[in-house]
Design a protein around this motif. Structure first.
Motif, PDB file in Angstrom:
ATOM      1  N   GLN A  49      -1.369  20.794  53.517  1.00 21.92           N
ATOM      2  CA  GLN A  49      -0.783  19.657  54.225  1.00 21.92           C
ATOM      3  C   GLN A  49      -1.271  18.393  53.544  1.00 21.92           C
ATOM      4  O   GLN A  49      -2.449  18.292  53.183  1.00 21.92           O
ATOM      5  CB  GLN A  49      -1.181  19.636  55.698  1.00 21.92           C
ATOM      6  N   THR A  97      -0.256  13.866  53.141  1.00 20.97           N
ATOM      7  CA  THR A  97       0.559  12.717  53.528  1.00 20.97           C
ATOM      8  C   THR A  97       1.148  12.079  52.284  1.00 20.97           C
ATOM      9  O   THR A  97       0.447  11.857  51.295  1.00 20.97           O
ATOM     10  CB  THR A  97      -0.296  11.680  54.295  1.00 20.97           C
ATOM     11  N   GLY A 139       4.538   8.014  54.135  1.00 24.72           N
ATOM     12  CA  GLY A 139       3.891   8.237  55.413  1.00 24.72           C
ATOM     13  C   GLY A 139       4.216   9.570  56.052  1.00 24.72           C
ATOM     14  O   GLY A 139       3.597   9.959  57.035  1.00 24.72           O
ATOM     15  N   SER A 140       5.193  10.281  55.484  1.00 21.99           N
ATOM     16  CA  SER A 140       5.545  11.590  56.034  1.00 21.99           C
ATOM     17  C   SER A 140       4.392  12.567  55.834  1.00 21.99           C
ATOM     18  O   SER A 140       3.746  12.582  54.784  1.00 21.99           O
ATOM     19  CB  SER A 140       6.789  12.155  55.338  1.00 21.99           C
ATOM     20  N   GLN A 141       4.146  13.373  56.849  1.00 20.20           N
ATOM     21  CA  GLN A 141       3.161  14.455  56.752  1.00 20.20           C
ATOM     22  C   GLN A 141       3.910  15.672  56.228  1.00 20.20           C
ATOM     23  O   GLN A 141       4.849  16.151  56.867  1.00 20.20           O
ATOM     24  CB  GLN A 141       2.551  14.759  58.124  1.00 20.20           C
ATOM     25  N   SER A 201       8.705  18.319  56.455  1.00 23.07           N
ATOM     26  CA  SER A 201       8.265  16.943  56.653  1.00 23.07           C
ATOM     27  C   SER A 201       8.247  16.592  58.135  1.00 23.07           C
ATOM     28  O   SER A 201       9.183  16.901  58.862  1.00 23.07           O
ATOM     29  CB  SER A 201       9.219  15.996  55.924  1.00 23.07           C
TER      30      SER A 201
END
Length: 133
Positions: free
Chosen positions: A18, A20, A74-76, A99
């Protein structure tokens, strides 16, 4: 490709990474570079393939790649890996990227690809995979 247009899609496989998406990884339009995303997929795949291989692996092929939607800063991003096939020394993995966009709250599949890894020894030569447990 696996079913890209699923009605209620869910990630397939195990979560391997994971991260960012940061501004330094964007193109002139403010979207995340596809090449950066591929590099992260390779990292996630290497982590899983090295577990299966019981040691060092090398990426030898990327097959059937499709980018479905742009990735916003900014998407995880969540990377899921699923072993598809193993040979004498090779491992074929499906890697999906999902996402979680903090601005919209959307959870969606970004891309998927099949990557092939081979087990290698300390000299960089191909070696057999260990027996399955």
């Amino acid at each position: 490709m696996h079913e890209l247009e699923q009605e209620d899609p869910i990630p397939q496989g195990d979560l391997a990474l994971q991260i960012t998406a940061l501004p330094r990884e964007t193109n002139g339009f403010g979207d995340i570079f596809g090449g950066w995303l591929v590099a992260q997929m390779d990292l996630a795949g290497t982590a899983m393939a090295s577990k299966i291989a019981g040691g060092r692996v090398a990426t030898v092929a990327i097959d059937r790649m499709a980018f479905l939607v742009p990735v916003a800063v900014g998407s995880q991003l969540s990377f899921y890996t699923q072993a598809l096939e193993s040979g004498r020394s090779s491992i074929q993995l499906m890697i999906e990227v999902w996402s979680d966009d903090p601005a919209s709250g959307d959870w969606r599949k970004v891309t998927e690809a099949v990557l092939v890894f081979v087990a290698i020894d300390g000299s960089g030569r191909t070696r057999p995979l260990p027996p399955r447990r």
